[in-house]
Design a protein around this motif. Structure first.
Motif, PDB file in Angstrom:
ATOM      1  N   ALA A  66      21.004  34.765  -7.270  1.00 17.79           N
ATOM      2  CA  ALA A  66      20.706  33.747  -6.268  1.00 17.79           C
ATOM      3  C   ALA A  66      20.619  34.348  -4.876  1.00 17.79           C
ATOM      4  CB  ALA A  66      21.771  32.648  -6.286  1.00 17.79           C
ATOM      5  N   VAL A  67      19.775  33.724  -4.039  1.00 15.44           N
ATOM      6  CA  VAL A  67      19.693  34.014  -2.614  1.00 15.44           C
ATOM      7  C   VAL A  67      20.165  32.769  -1.888  1.00 15.44           C
ATOM      8  CG1 VAL A  67      18.185  34.580  -0.683  1.00 15.44           C
ATOM      9  CG2 VAL A  67      17.753  35.597  -2.932  1.00 15.44           C
ATOM     10  N   ILE A  68      21.175  32.918  -1.027  1.00 17.92           N
ATOM     11  CA  ILE A  68      21.798  31.762  -0.378  1.00 17.92           C
ATOM     12  C   ILE A  68      21.705  31.943   1.130  1.00 17.92           C
ATOM     13  CG2 ILE A  68      23.944  30.481  -0.087  1.00 17.92           C
ATOM     14  CD1 ILE A  68      24.628  31.703  -2.987  1.00 17.92           C
ATOM     15  N   GLN A  69      20.955  31.047   1.758  1.00 19.75           N
ATOM     16  CA  GLN A  69      20.744  31.113   3.199  1.00 19.75           C
ATOM     17  C   GLN A  69      21.545  30.008   3.883  1.00 19.75           C
ATOM     18  OE1 GLN A  69      18.149  28.632   4.884  1.00 19.75           O
ATOM     19  NE2 GLN A  69      19.461  29.146   6.610  1.00 19.75           N
ATOM     20  N   SER A  70      22.310  30.411   4.886  1.00 19.95           N
ATOM     21  CA  SER A  70      23.072  29.446   5.668  1.00 19.95           C
ATOM     22  C   SER A  70      23.376  30.074   7.017  1.00 19.95           C
ATOM     23  CB  SER A  70      24.373  29.075   4.942  1.00 19.95           C
ATOM     24  OG  SER A  70      25.053  28.044   5.627  1.00 19.95           O
ATOM     25  N   GLY A  71      23.530  29.253   8.033  1.00 18.54           N
ATOM     26  CA  GLY A  71      23.721  29.765   9.386  1.00 18.54           C
ATOM     27  C   GLY A  71      25.040  30.485   9.589  1.00 18.54           C
ATOM     28  N   LYS A  72      25.185  31.121  10.757  1.00 20.91           N
ATOM     29  CA  LYS A  72      26.416  31.817  11.090  1.00 20.91           C
ATOM     30  C   LYS A  72      27.578  30.834  11.153  1.00 20.91           C
ATOM     31  CE  LYS A  72      24.181  35.576  13.666  1.00 20.91           C
ATOM     32  NZ  LYS A  72      24.078  36.276  14.956  1.00 20.91           N
ATOM     33  N   LYS A  73      28.772  31.315  10.805  1.00 22.03           N
ATOM     34  CA  LYS A  73      29.996  30.517  10.838  1.00 22.03           C
ATOM     35  C   LYS A  73      29.918  29.296   9.912  1.00 22.03           C
ATOM     36  CE  LYS A  73      31.660  33.146  14.137  1.00 22.03           C
ATOM     37  NZ  LYS A  73      32.786  34.098  13.894  1.00 22.03           N
ATOM     38  N   SER A  74      29.164  29.430   8.821  1.00 21.76           N
ATOM     39  CA  SER A  74      29.013  28.293   7.901  1.00 21.76           C
ATOM     40  C   SER A  74      29.846  28.448   6.630  1.00 21.76           C
ATOM     41  CB  SER A  74      27.533  28.120   7.527  1.00 21.76           C
ATOM     42  OG  SER A  74      27.042  29.277   6.877  1.00 21.76           O
ATOM     43  N   GLY A  75      30.624  29.532   6.547  1.00 20.89           N
ATOM     44  CA  GLY A  75      31.492  29.707   5.398  1.00 20.89           C
ATOM     45  C   GLY A  75      30.939  30.583   4.294  1.00 20.89           C
ATOM     46  N   LYS A  76      29.985  31.463   4.628  1.00 17.12           N
ATOM     47  CA  LYS A  76      29.412  32.335   3.588  1.00 17.12           C
ATOM     48  C   LYS A  76      30.469  33.273   2.999  1.00 17.12           C
ATOM     49  CE  LYS A  76      25.872  33.861   6.062  1.00 17.12           C
ATOM     50  NZ  LYS A  76      25.952  32.965   7.237  1.00 17.12           N
ATOM     51  N   SER A  77      31.285  33.877   3.871  1.00 15.09           N
ATOM     52  CA  SER A  77      32.302  34.807   3.375  1.00 15.09           C
ATOM     53  C   SER A  77      33.308  34.089   2.481  1.00 15.09           C
ATOM     54  CB  SER A  77      33.027  35.478   4.549  1.00 15.09           C
ATOM     55  OG  SER A  77      32.146  36.294   5.287  1.00 15.09           O
ATOM     56  N   THR A  78      33.718  32.907   2.887  1.00 10.05           N
ATOM     57  CA  THR A  78      34.636  32.117   2.064  1.00 10.05           C
ATOM     58  C   THR A  78      34.007  31.787   0.720  1.00 10.05           C
ATOM     59  OG1 THR A  78      35.616  31.123   4.049  1.00 10.05           O
ATOM     60  CG2 THR A  78      35.997  29.990   1.955  1.00 10.05           C
ATOM     61  N   THR A  79      32.731  31.452   0.737  1.00 10.46           N
ATOM     62  CA  THR A  79      32.017  31.136  -0.500  1.00 10.46           C
ATOM     63  C   THR A  79      31.980  32.349  -1.424  1.00 10.46           C
ATOM     64  OG1 THR A  79      30.645  29.529   0.689  1.00 10.46           O
ATOM     65  CG2 THR A  79      29.821  30.309  -1.448  1.00 10.46           C
ATOM     66  N   ILE A  80      31.745  33.525  -0.860  1.00 12.85           N
ATOM     67  CA  ILE A  80      31.748  34.753  -1.660  1.00 12.85           C
ATOM     68  C   ILE A  80      33.119  34.966  -2.294  1.00 12.85           C
ATOM     69  CG2 ILE A  80      31.648  37.279  -1.544  1.00 12.85           C
ATOM     70  CD1 ILE A  80      29.498  36.911   0.673  1.00 12.85           C
ATOM     71  N   VAL A  81      34.165  34.898  -1.482  1.00  9.70           N
ATOM     72  CA  VAL A  81      35.515  35.190  -1.961  1.00  9.70           C
ATOM     73  C   VAL A  81      35.942  34.227  -3.062  1.00  9.70           C
ATOM     74  CG1 VAL A  81      37.954  35.269  -1.310  1.00  9.70           C
ATOM     75  CG2 VAL A  81      36.238  36.320   0.169  1.00  9.70           C
ATOM     76  N   LEU A  82      35.740  32.941  -2.839  1.00 14.77           N
ATOM     77  CA  LEU A  82      36.217  31.983  -3.846  1.00 14.77           C
ATOM     78  C   LEU A  82      35.431  32.106  -5.151  1.00 14.77           C
ATOM     79  CD1 LEU A  82      34.476  29.065  -4.375  1.00 14.77           C
ATOM     80  CD2 LEU A  82      35.046  28.780  -1.968  1.00 14.77           C
ATOM     81  N   ASN A  83      34.149  32.438  -5.059  1.00 14.51           N
ATOM     82  CA  ASN A  83      33.354  32.590  -6.284  1.00 14.51           C
ATOM     83  C   ASN A  83      33.703  33.866  -7.043  1.00 14.51           C
ATOM     84  OD1 ASN A  83      31.156  30.436  -6.866  1.00 14.51           O
ATOM     85  ND2 ASN A  83      31.136  30.653  -4.640  1.00 14.51           N
ATOM     86  N   VAL A  84      34.021  34.936  -6.327  1.00 11.29           N
ATOM     87  CA  VAL A  84      34.447  36.169  -6.996  1.00 11.29           C
ATOM     88  C   VAL A  84      35.771  35.931  -7.714  1.00 11.29           C
ATOM     89  CG1 VAL A  84      35.287  38.526  -6.616  1.00 11.29           C
ATOM     90  CG2 VAL A  84      33.186  37.753  -5.501  1.00 11.29           C
ATOM     91  N   ILE A  85      36.704  35.276  -7.056  1.00 10.61           N
ATOM     92  CA  ILE A  85      37.986  34.980  -7.699  1.00 10.61           C
ATOM     93  C   ILE A  85      37.773  34.089  -8.916  1.00 10.61           C
ATOM     94  CG2 ILE A  85      40.233  33.866  -7.403  1.00 10.61           C
ATOM     95  CD1 ILE A  85      40.072  34.653  -4.420  1.00 10.61           C
ATOM     96  N   GLN A  86      36.903  33.097  -8.780  1.00  7.90           N
ATOM     97  CA  GLN A  86      36.626  32.179  -9.889  1.00  7.90           C
ATOM     98  C   GLN A  86      36.089  32.934 -11.107  1.00  7.90           C
ATOM     99  OE1 GLN A  86      37.059  28.851 -10.303  1.00  7.90           O
ATOM    100  NE2 GLN A  86      36.023  28.766 -12.285  1.00  7.90           N
ATOM    101  N   ARG A  87      35.162  33.855 -10.887  1.00  8.23           N
ATOM    102  CA  ARG A  87      34.534  34.555 -12.022  1.00  8.23           C
ATOM    103  C   ARG A  87      35.432  35.623 -12.623  1.00  8.23           C
ATOM    104  NH1 ARG A  87      28.861  36.671 -12.836  1.00  8.23           N
ATOM    105  NH2 ARG A  87      29.668  36.388 -14.925  1.00  8.23           N
ATOM    106  N   LEU A  88      36.182  36.352 -11.803  1.00  8.17           N
ATOM    107  CA  LEU A  88      36.985  37.451 -12.336  1.00  8.17           C
ATOM    108  C   LEU A  88      38.316  36.983 -12.922  1.00  8.17           C
ATOM    109  CD1 LEU A  88      36.419  40.388  -9.827  1.00  8.17           C
ATOM    110  CD2 LEU A  88      34.935  39.503 -11.636  1.00  8.17           C
ATOM    111  N   GLU A  89      38.901  35.966 -12.332  1.00 10.50           N
ATOM    112  CA  GLU A  89      40.093  35.266 -12.827  1.00 10.50           C
ATOM    113  C   GLU A  89      41.390  36.069 -12.759  1.00 10.50           C
ATOM    114  OE1 GLU A  89      39.194  33.927 -16.805  1.00 10.50           O
ATOM    115  OE2 GLU A  89      38.305  32.077 -16.037  1.00 10.50           O
ATOM    116  N   LYS A  90      41.394  37.327 -13.218  1.00  9.26           N
ATOM    117  CA  LYS A  90      42.639  38.087 -13.287  1.00  9.26           C
ATOM    118  C   LYS A  90      42.328  39.578 -13.339  1.00  9.26           C
ATOM    119  CE  LYS A  90      42.709  37.676 -18.336  1.00  9.26           C
ATOM    120  NZ  LYS A  90      43.435  37.168 -19.510  1.00  9.26           N
ATOM    121  N   GLN A  91      43.367  40.393 -13.197  1.00 11.76           N
ATOM    122  CA  GLN A  91      43.199  41.840 -13.298  1.00 11.76           C
ATOM    123  C   GLN A  91      42.708  42.211 -14.690  1.00 11.76           C
ATOM    124  OE1 GLN A  91      46.684  44.063 -12.199  1.00 11.76           O
ATOM    125  NE2 GLN A  91      47.055  42.863 -10.352  1.00 11.76           N
ATOM    126  N   PHE A  92      41.814  43.241 -14.737  1.00 12.86           N
ATOM    127  CA  PHE A  92      41.291  43.650 -16.041  1.00 12.86           C
ATOM    128  C   PHE A  92      40.823  45.091 -15.979  1.00 12.86           C
ATOM    129  CE2 PHE A  92      37.845  43.947 -19.228  1.00 12.86           C
ATOM    130  CZ  PHE A  92      38.569  43.607 -20.365  1.00 12.86           C
TER     131      PHE A  92
END
Length: 204
Positions: free
Chosen positions: A39-65
């Motif tokens: 996916a390509v996700i376009q959104s303005g500055k200070k719109s929460g892109k970094s937060t979106t990245i972090v929460l989605n990475v945690i969601q997909r990886l779930e735990k140490q492996f």
């Protein structure tokens, strides 16, 4: 934060840090990213892109492996690396993913040694990651997510050659591009490196 089938441990950490409501970008992209699609996700500055990245990475990886990184995140500067590492520290409290940040001003040998101990998420600047991948021979076969943040800024600085070289060393992985604007360079990189990417354009 109310997102469909969000990891309850992640949700608890988000709520503890005051993130109780998902914004439009997080709501619109969560299911797509969770599915593993490019996916390509376009959104303005200070719109929460970094937060979106972090929460989605945690969601997909779930735990140490195992030992090899399963998510690679490319950001613009040392400051961005440190900022995202700190964000993981807060939202990753209960999932305990091993996160490491590498940047141009760090010690290369130290970085390699720390990564060899085993990590789940590697965050870095294009120059440092390009050099590390060229010299260290990291195992990228377990990568589930390859993410470029502020891609339009990086590509304007002509760093797309380095991000493309890193991408080409990865045979199979979900690829995500986050940007402030879908520029011609962003479209060109998406066309070259992604498989049928979905495009999301958020209103400012």
């Amino acid at each position: 934060m109310q997102l469909k089938k969000i990891n309850p441990l992640l949700q608890e950490a988000l709520i503890e840090n005051g993130l109780t409501e998902a914004n439009e970008m997080q709501q619109e992209t969560f299911s797509t990213i969770k599915s593993g699609a490019d996916a390509v996700i376009q959104s303005g500055k200070k719109s929460g892109k970094s937060t979106t990245i972090v929460l989605n990475v945690i969601q997909r990886l779930e735990k140490q492996f195992m030992e090899s990184p399963r998510a690679l995140i490319i950001v613009e500067t040392k400051e961005k690396v440190l900022e995202m590492v700190e964000m993981f520290r807060k939202y990753n409290r209960y999932t305990q993913l091993r996160v490491y940040g590498a940047h141009d001003k760090g010690d290369m040998d130290w970085d390699k040694n720390q990564i060899s101990l085993g990590i789940d998420v590697l965050i870095g600047t294009p120059n440092r990651l390009d050099l590390m991948f060229a010299t260290a021979g990291f195992d990228v076969n377990r990568l589930l997510m390859y993410v470029v943040d502020d891609a339009d800024i990086l590509f304007k600085l002509r760093l797309d050659a380095k991000t493309n070289r890193i991408s080409e060393s990865i045979s199979k992985s979900q690829r995500l591009i986050f940007c402030n604007k879908i520029s011609d360079r962003v479209e060109a990189v998406a066309d070259r490196t992604m498989i049928e990417p979905l495009f999301f354009e958020m209103e400012d």
